[in-house]
Each structure stands twice: as C-alpha cells, then as structure tokens.
Design a protein around this motif. Structure first.
Motif, PDB file in Angstrom:
ATOM      1  N   GLY A  22       0.835  -1.196   0.000  1.00 23.57           N
ATOM      2  CA  GLY A  22       0.000   0.000   0.000  1.00 23.57           C
ATOM      3  C   GLY A  22       0.874   1.252   0.000  1.00 23.57           C
ATOM      4  N   SER A  23       0.362   2.329  -0.619  1.00 25.90           N
ATOM      5  CA  SER A  23       1.171   3.555  -0.641  1.00 25.90           C
ATOM      6  C   SER A  23       1.253   4.164   0.757  1.00 25.90           C
ATOM      7  N   ASP A  24       0.301   3.811   1.621  1.00 25.09           N
ATOM      8  CA  ASP A  24       0.350   4.245   3.009  1.00 25.09           C
ATOM      9  C   ASP A  24       1.690   3.828   3.655  1.00 25.09           C
ATOM     10  N   LEU A  49       4.604   5.714   1.947  1.00 28.51           N
ATOM     11  CA  LEU A  49       4.701   7.105   2.411  1.00 28.51           C
ATOM     12  C   LEU A  49       5.345   7.178   3.795  1.00 28.51           C
ATOM     13  N   TYR A 103      -4.807  14.902   3.212  1.00 30.38           N
ATOM     14  CA  TYR A 103      -4.953  13.519   3.670  1.00 30.38           C
ATOM     15  C   TYR A 103      -4.529  13.419   5.141  1.00 30.38           C
ATOM     16  N   ALA A 146      -0.809  15.865  -1.364  1.00 23.39           N
ATOM     17  CA  ALA A 146      -1.563  14.835  -2.086  1.00 23.39           C
ATOM     18  C   ALA A 146      -2.134  15.528  -3.314  1.00 23.39           C
ATOM     19  N   ASN A 196      -7.181  14.144  -1.042  1.00 24.73           N
ATOM     20  CA  ASN A 196      -8.289  13.521  -0.326  1.00 24.73           C
ATOM     21  C   ASN A 196      -8.287  14.128   1.080  1.00 24.73           C
ATOM     22  N   ASP A 226       1.970  12.640  -3.113  1.00 21.76           N
ATOM     23  CA  ASP A 226       1.153  11.434  -2.970  1.00 21.76           C
ATOM     24  C   ASP A 226       0.101  11.486  -4.082  1.00 21.76           C
ATOM     25  N   ALA A 238      -2.098   9.056  -5.195  1.00 20.05           N
ATOM     26  CA  ALA A 238      -2.948   7.858  -5.147  1.00 20.05           C
ATOM     27  C   ALA A 238      -4.084   7.932  -6.175  1.00 20.05           C
ATOM     28  N   TYR A 239      -4.537   9.173  -6.483  1.00 20.58           N
ATOM     29  CA  TYR A 239      -5.682   9.331  -7.399  1.00 20.58           C
ATOM     30  C   TYR A 239      -5.265   9.833  -8.779  1.00 20.58           C
ATOM     31  N   SER A 291      -0.692   4.277  -6.032  1.00 24.15           N
ATOM     32  CA  SER A 291      -1.455   3.227  -5.352  1.00 24.15           C
ATOM     33  C   SER A 291      -2.153   2.289  -6.337  1.00 24.15           C
ATOM     34  N   SER A 307      -4.791   0.796  -5.044  1.00 18.63           N
ATOM     35  CA  SER A 307      -6.061   0.652  -4.320  1.00 18.63           C
ATOM     36  C   SER A 307      -7.216   1.370  -4.988  1.00 18.63           C
ATOM     37  N   LYS A 308      -6.906   2.326  -5.858  1.00 21.33           N
ATOM     38  CA  LYS A 308      -7.966   3.206  -6.351  1.00 21.33           C
ATOM     39  C   LYS A 308      -8.416   2.751  -7.732  1.00 21.33           C
ATOM     40  N   ARG A 330      -3.401  -4.714  -0.974  1.00 25.84           N
ATOM     41  CA  ARG A 330      -2.336  -3.854  -0.453  1.00 25.84           C
ATOM     42  C   ARG A 330      -1.105  -3.831  -1.364  1.00 25.84           C
ATOM     43  N   LEU A 331      -1.096  -2.882  -2.262  1.00 29.17           N
ATOM     44  CA  LEU A 331       0.060  -2.705  -3.139  1.00 29.17           C
ATOM     45  C   LEU A 331       0.210  -1.231  -3.496  1.00 29.17           C
TER      46      LEU A 331
HETATM   47  C1  LIG Z   1      -4.449  10.612  -0.576  1.00 28.25           C
HETATM   48  C2  LIG Z   1      -4.236   9.188  -0.199  1.00 28.25           C
HETATM   49  N1  LIG Z   1      -2.987   8.734  -0.097  1.00 28.25           N
HETATM   50  C3  LIG Z   1      -2.727   7.451   0.228  1.00 28.25           C
HETATM   51  C4  LIG Z   1      -3.735   6.566   0.492  1.00 28.25           C
HETATM   52  C5  LIG Z   1      -3.378   5.166   0.908  1.00 28.25           C
HETATM   53  O1  LIG Z   1      -3.610   4.279  -0.124  1.00 28.25           O
HETATM   54  P1  LIG Z   1      -3.097   2.782  -0.113  1.00 28.25           P
HETATM   55  O2  LIG Z   1      -4.309   1.935  -0.142  1.00 28.25           O
HETATM   56  O3  LIG Z   1      -2.242   2.667  -1.357  1.00 28.25           O
HETATM   57  O4  LIG Z   1      -2.288   2.572   1.109  1.00 28.25           O
HETATM   58  C6  LIG Z   1      -5.065   6.986   0.408  1.00 28.25           C
HETATM   59  C7  LIG Z   1      -6.178   6.054   0.707  1.00 28.25           C
HETATM   60  O5  LIG Z   1      -7.303   6.384   0.809  1.00 28.25           O
HETATM   61  C8  LIG Z   1      -5.323   8.327   0.048  1.00 28.25           C
HETATM   62  O6  LIG Z   1      -6.573   8.793  -0.023  1.00 28.25           O
END
Ligand SMILES: Cc1ncc(COP(=O)(O)O)c(C=O)c1O
Length: 362
Positions: free
Chosen positions: A86-88, A91, A112, A155, A159, A186, A188-189, A216, A218-219, A227-228
């Motif tokens: 996950g990018s979480d 980061l 975020y 971000a 978000n 970041d 992610a989107y 990410s 995830s989106k 989780r990647l």
């Molecule tokens: C702006 C932002 N960064 C990072 C993430 C984390 O994403 P990931 O599922 O890749 O850990 C999210 C998840 O909602 C997000 O909204």
C-alpha cells in the motif's frame, strides 16, 4: 511497570477509517472509503487466484516484472520504483527515511489526514499550512518552510477535498523550495485527474533530484484489499527505500494481480468512464439541491451542507444511514458540516440521489 512507547507516539490519534457496516443492512451502499466499485480487472482476479496455492512460500517475487509493466504503461524508468504493501506504508517509509526529531514536515491543513501521523511516527513535527477553501495555497505552504523543514508533503489530487494543484502551481511551489527540502507528491488518485492543466508529478522526478512520488493500486485498479503501492524517485532514494523496507514488500497475490491490472487498460477505461459519469451527475444533482460541491479530480466528492437545523451534514448522515447508505463523515471542525461520497454502483448512486432529495425536502 509497562514499557512506554517512544516519546511522541502515545499522543498520536487513531486515523479514523470509514465505517463499512450498518446495523440491520446486509448490503449497505458503502461510499465511505474511496474504493473502486467496479472491482479488480477479471485478469487480475484470475492471476491472484492462481498465485494462492504457492502462498506457503515467501514471495521472492521479481519486482522487476511489475516495474516493467508500470514503466511501459506510464512511460517511466523501471529502475526508479520501490514497492510496499500500500502507498500508506511507502509514504510512512519515505517520511521515516528523510525526517526525524527536530525537523519539520509541511502539509496543507485539510490534506490527507495521515500526513501529520507520518511526521509524528518519524519523530518529526508536522506543520499545517492554511488552505483556500479546501484548495491548497502554494504561498501559504511556502510561508511555513524554514531551515528546519525537511519535507513538503502534498496529495495531488487531494483527499478528502478532491481538489488538484495545476502543473503551474506545483512547479511554482517546487521552484521556491530550497534544494535540501524533499517534495513528496502522494498521487494515489493520479489516474482520475482529468483537468487539462494537471500534470503527473513523475515528470518532476525526471527533472529534479528532490522529488518522490507515491502511487497506489487501491484506487483505479480496485486492489485496496490486496495492499500494493509504489514510489517513483531517483535511484539514490529507491536504493535506501528498498534497503530499509520489508524483506518481502509485495505479497504473492498482489504481485500477480498487479501485473495483470496494469496491462488491462480496457478495465481501467471502464472504471474511468463510470467514475466521470457519476462525478458529473452527483455534482450536478447535489448542486441543484442547493449543496456546495467541491470540484473533484478523484473518485469521490466533498459536499458542504447548510447550517439550518434539520439540514446539516450530521443530520444528512443519520438519514442516509437509516436508509442503508454510508457516506464519510469526519470528526474534525473544518469538516463538521461536510460529507464525502465515493462513486458507487449505478443503483447505489441513484438511491443516494433519491434519499438526499427526500432528506432535503422533508
Ligand atoms: C491521498 C491518499 N494517499 C494514500 C492513500 C493510501 O492508499 P493505499 O491503499 O495505497 O495505502 C489513500 C487512501 O485512501 C489516500 O486517499
């Protein structure tokens, strides 16, 4: 005597994830976590399933294969990528690597909500810059940069606001940063950003040696449960990130699925078309209901409510929940009269519009 966590960690609040269950509803319309309702590419699901029988083995996967697929898709350098669950996680690892006690991480105040947590976990100090009605303010961010600043973390798109900095704004911000400050973007989107003046920050990574971008699966790829995530940076950063990262940064199923997900551009196109349609429709419908809709470059929209009794965000949230719909509510003052709605399936979106209209017409 119990052993205390390292100084500063005990004071960190939980990051509040969106709720996913409603008593009395087996299958609520869940619009609280910015997931992809169209799910994973069928080819990615099949690849993940094929990978499961070998999951008793450690995933000694060749990340180069995934990096090559991403490089081809996004025209990037495959050697400039590091991966994580996950990018979480990625980061947090970047922030841990490049900041520590006595140093500051600057972010926009309604960005975020994990950003200040990353800084605190690293022992660094988060510094919040004011924004301009939920749009990042480049000058206010720059005004917070001083000799202690190690990182500016954005971000883009953001978000929970859904807002986006233009290429010009982000380049102006970067140009004014001292060379010893790391700009982390970041993204992610990224795939959802359709504005003409949007530029993927990976371009900056090619041009400057103080920028790292995170991405990410995830989106748009719908792989939140596997989780990647990954980051893109110059080799000196990727080397340290890889060296200090988990022994096995990608699980077997996520690795197999990730490769197929990136290749399945038809699935991505379908997700983007569905998303665009509902972002436009939800924005139009909520605006005609008299709500404030923040322009979105993502797969969700942030909506502002009236302060009139009976019409507040909190009352709307209760009404939506009673009708089996879960938007995202935030327990923060700046968001006290706002709800965020992730794009859902067609029927969930139609129901949301109808239930919101009922709420406002009561
Ligand atoms: C702006 C932002 N960064 C990072 C993430 C984390 O994403 P990931 O599922 O890749 O850990 C999210 C998840 O909602 C997000 O909204």
């Amino acid at each position: 005597m119990a052993i205390s966590p390292r100084q500063g960690l005990a004071a960190i609040d939980y990051y509040m994830v969106g709720i996913s269950k409603l008593p009395g509803w087996d299958d609520p319309v869940k619009l609280s976590s910015n997931e992809s309702v169209l799910g994973m590419s069928p080819a990615a699901i099949e690849a993940a399933q094929r990978a499961i029988p070998d999951s008793h083995l450690y995933p000694e996967v060749d990340t180069e294969i995934l990096a090559e697929a991403l490089a081809e898709r996004y025209r990037l350098n495959p050697d400039w990528m590091a991966f994580g669950p996950g990018s979480d996680e990625v980061l947090q690892r970047i922030v841990n690597t490049f900041s520590g006690p006595g140093e500051e991480l600057v972010h926009s105040k309604n960005a975020y909500m994990q950003f200040p947590i990353y800084a605190k976990v690293a022992g660094a100090t988060p510094v919040a810059a004011d924004d301009n009605d939920f749009h990042y303010d480049v000058d206010k961010i720059l005004s917070k940069v001083n000799n202690n600043t190690r990182i500016v973390l954005l971000a883009n798109p953001d978000n929970p606001s859904g807002s986006c900095l233009s290429a010009g704004e982000i380049r102006r911000l970067h140009a004014a940063l001292p060379g010893n400050v790391l700009l982390i973007v970041d993204s992610a989107y990224d795939e959802f950003a359709g504005a003409d003046d949007y530029e993927s920050a990976t371009n900056l990574v090619h041009e400057y040696d103080n920028v790292i971008v995170t991405r990410s699966f995830s989106k748009v790829y719908g792989m939140a449960g596997l989780r990647l995530g990954w980051c893109y940076g110059q080799p000196q950063y990727i080397e340290v990130m890889t060296r200090i990262g988990p022994s096995f940064p990608i699980n077997t199923a996520a690795f197999a699925a990730g490769i197929e997900a990136v290749k399945d551009t038809a699935h991505v196109d379908k997700v983007l078309a569905h998303n665009r349609r509902w972002i436009e429709e939800l924005s139009r419908q909520f605006t005609t209901m008299g709500l404030k809709v923040y322009p979105s470059q993502t797969n969700f929209i942030l909506v502002g409510f009236s302060t009139e009794a009976g019409k507040t965000a909190s009352e709307a949230n209760t009404w939506l929940n009673e009708n089996g719909i879960i938007p995202r509510q935030f327990a923060l003052d700046d968001f006290s009269n706002k709800l965020r709605f992730t794009v859902g399936k067609d029927d969930g979106m139609e129901k949301t519009i109808a239930v919101m209209r009922e709420f406002l017409n009561r």
